[in-house]
Design an enzyme around this catalytic site. Structure first.
Site, PDB file in Angstrom:
ATOM      1  CE  LYS A 227      -4.083   2.076   2.000  1.00 54.64           C
ATOM      2  NZ  LYS A 227      -3.623   3.437   1.859  1.00 54.64           N
ATOM      3  NE  ARG A 395     -14.961   3.147   0.596  1.00 55.22           N
ATOM      4  CZ  ARG A 395     -13.734   3.655   0.493  1.00 55.22           C
ATOM      5  NH1 ARG A 395     -12.686   2.876   0.635  1.00 55.22           N
ATOM      6  NH2 ARG A 395     -13.554   4.923   0.254  1.00 55.22           N
ATOM      7  CE  LYS A 401      -8.933   1.248   3.349  1.00 58.88           C
ATOM      8  NZ  LYS A 401      -9.334   2.560   3.065  1.00 58.88           N
TER       9      LYS A 401
END
Ligand code: AMP
Length: 540
Positions: A227, A395, A401
């Site tokens: 990330k 989303r 994540k």
């Protein structure tokens, strides 16, 4: 009822007026990706109103206090106007108003506020009081007539008798309500495909809190990437033209000139042919192989002119992790593993690079990658379902994540207060809000923060906040919901103090997110999700 009225109105308009009307009704003046921005602040509007009416500045200020709303104040001031327009008064039409807004957006440089004020005065002079009320609301992006872009979509669907679902799908790839309304009327919605140089909505990631949770949920091998802590950007290339858009669809090409040439020089590795593409990825500061802090990148974003010095001071890379279009073909319906194959067939020129990826199928592997990401200076991981399509604007549980700290919250400042002592005279305490998806995206307050920013940042923010003020209470001001902060915190508590029902504990401002806008702020549902899951973290 409202929607029916609106749909009747929309169907009565010609193409040009239709495109403008749907923008205004959606609280926009220009579509996403447009180079135009009308930056006419509180002060400029107040001054224009004072100059066309019998009211002096104090009276204007007083009336504002009384009405508490810029639109109502404009209506009042225009009812008292004393100057007649010198040129013959022309009836205001949507195209005329839109053209003058372009004139305001075109006014840049040192004399720009004078030029803006003069165009505004002209507009107010041509307005009836009621028109002035709504003109100001359009400028301020505060129509507040209970219409969100979603309802405008419903009205377009009713007006032209097309399925709402088709309108919404077209919106996700085109992102431009004015184009979609026109296509709906012309029965051409199917042509709303992804086109290079025109930004589309971003696919978004969901969050999970442990490696086990992720493995249990998917039960299959996943693509695992770092990330990267930078700014999300879409890179569009068509022929020799390159454009970069940030998360809120702002054109940021000028800030990263080195990426333009690198994009032009990127080729298909098999044939060394030139290609057109739309890429999705993250721009991140990187010096000597080490990621730079997000704040360093922001130094660049704040610059109007990016000179040689800042290019060397803040070196960047564009890390590509997805592709949505290549050579006339959109790839959003291909599974991620195929999109990755396409990416690996392109020879990118530095500083454009492909994101590193690994396939993981156990919690141990995820934990090992997670630790490596932290050692290398990254935030954590994003895990992706290899079979998933690219879902613009969604989303979903396709990208997950995994971060170590509690997630941060992106919230918008709604009230700002003057500080004390060293911070007297500057707006240093901010009350911020998230949006409640279950309540029409109403803003709900979740806390107040006053730490985390440097004096310089506070003074920049103070200026910005004053320019978007909507109510002045002396020691504090209410502002338009425009300035987004990324907030870190120790935990979330239930609280009666705020209308959200929650409060962040020990909030600290991590970053000013000028790359994001109001639609990107986090939701109350995310706040609740973190609240319900925080026991995971205290167990660690
Ligand atoms: P957040 O902003 O915390 O919701 O996290 C999602 C963001 O992480 C995305 O919008 C991207 O800007 C960023 N990001 C960083 N690395 C990746 C990656 N490898 N894949 C997808 N998104 C990433």
């Amino acid at each position: 009822m409202k929607v029916r009225l609106l749909s009747r109105y929309l169907s009565s308009l010609n193409d040009e007026s239709l495109s403008i009307a749907v923008l205004f009704l959606s609280n926009r003046i220009f579509p996403f990706g447009s180079k135009f921005v009308v930056n006419a602040g509180f002060g400029t509007i107040m001054q224009a109103l004072s100059e066309i009416s019998f009211l002096d500045k104090d009276q204007i200020q007083q009336s504002y206090m009384q009405y508490g709303d810029m639109g109502a104040l404009s209506e009042y001031a225009v009812s008292k106007k004393h100057t007649a327009s010198l040129i013959e008064q022309q009836p205001l039409t949507l195209p005329i108003i839109h053209d003058r807004f372009k004139g305001i957006a075109d006014s840049i440089g040192s004399d720009s506020s004078k030029a803006k004020k003069s165009i505004l005065k002209g507009l107010f002079l041509d307005c009836s009081p009621l028109e002035a009320k709504y003109l100001t609301k359009v400028i301020n992006g505060e129509m507040r007539i209970g219409l969100t872009e979603g309802l405008v979509e419903v009205a377009v669907s009713m007006a032209f008798n097309v399925e709402l679902k088709k309108i919404r799908e077209a919106m996700l790839v085109s992102g431009d309500i004015s184009q979609v309304a026109f296509l709906a009327r012309s029965r051409l919605l199917h042509t709303a495909i992804i086109k290079p140089l025109q930004p589309l909505s971003y696919m978004l990631a969901d969050v999970m809190f442990t490696a086990e949770e992720i493995i249990n949920y998917f039960q299959k091998p996943l693509i695992c990437e770092y990330k990267y802590d930078g700014i999300r950007a879409q890179m569009h290339k068509s022929g020799q033209q390159v454009k970069l858009f940030s998360r809120n669809m702002t054109n940021i090409t000028n800030v990263f000139p080195e990426l333009v040439q690198a994009a032009i020089d990127s080729k298909l590795s098999s044939s060394m042919e030139n290609i057109d593409f739309i890429l999705d990825g993250e721009i991140m500061g990187l010096r000597n192989g080490k990621p730079l802090h997000f704040q360093e990148l922001q130094k660049r974003l704040r610059r109007k002119n990016v000179t040689g010095q800042i290019l060397t001071d803040v070196p960047i890379v564009y890390i590509v992790f997805d592709i949505t279009y290549i050579n006339q073909e959109q790839t959003i319906r291909n599974p991620l593993r195929q999109r990755k194959e396409i990416l690996s067939s392109i020879l990118f020129r530095e500083p454009i690079i492909n994101a590193k990826q690994e396939v993981v199928n156990t919690a141990q592997k995820i934990i090992a990658m997670f630790e490596k990401s932290r050692d290398d200076g990254y935030e954590g991981l994003v895990l992706k379902d290899p079979e998933s399509r690219y879902h613009p604007g969604k989303r979903g549980r396709y990208w997950i994540k995994l971060k170590q700290e509690l997630d941060t919250i992106d919230a918008v400042i709604v009230i700002a207060e003057y500080g004390h002592g060293k911070r007297a005279g500057v707006l240093s305490d901010y009350t911020f809000a998230v949006r409640d998806e279950n309540d029409n995206n109403q803003l709900k307050i979740i806390g107040k923060a006053y730490s985390g920013l440097t004096d310089k940042e506070i003074s920049t923010i103070t200026e910005k906040l004053k320019s978007i003020m909507i109510k002045d209470d002396g020691y504090k001001i209410a502002v338009k919901s425009e300035l987004i902060l990324e907030i870190s915190f120790d935990s979330i508590q239930k609280s009666d103090r705020h209308d959200s029902g929650f409060a962040l504990r020990f909030p600290r401002i991590k970053n000013i997110r000028s790359d994001k806008n109001i639609t990107d702020i986090d939701t109350l549902q995310k706040v609740r999700h973190i609240y319900e899951n925080q026991s995971y973290l205290s167990d660690k």
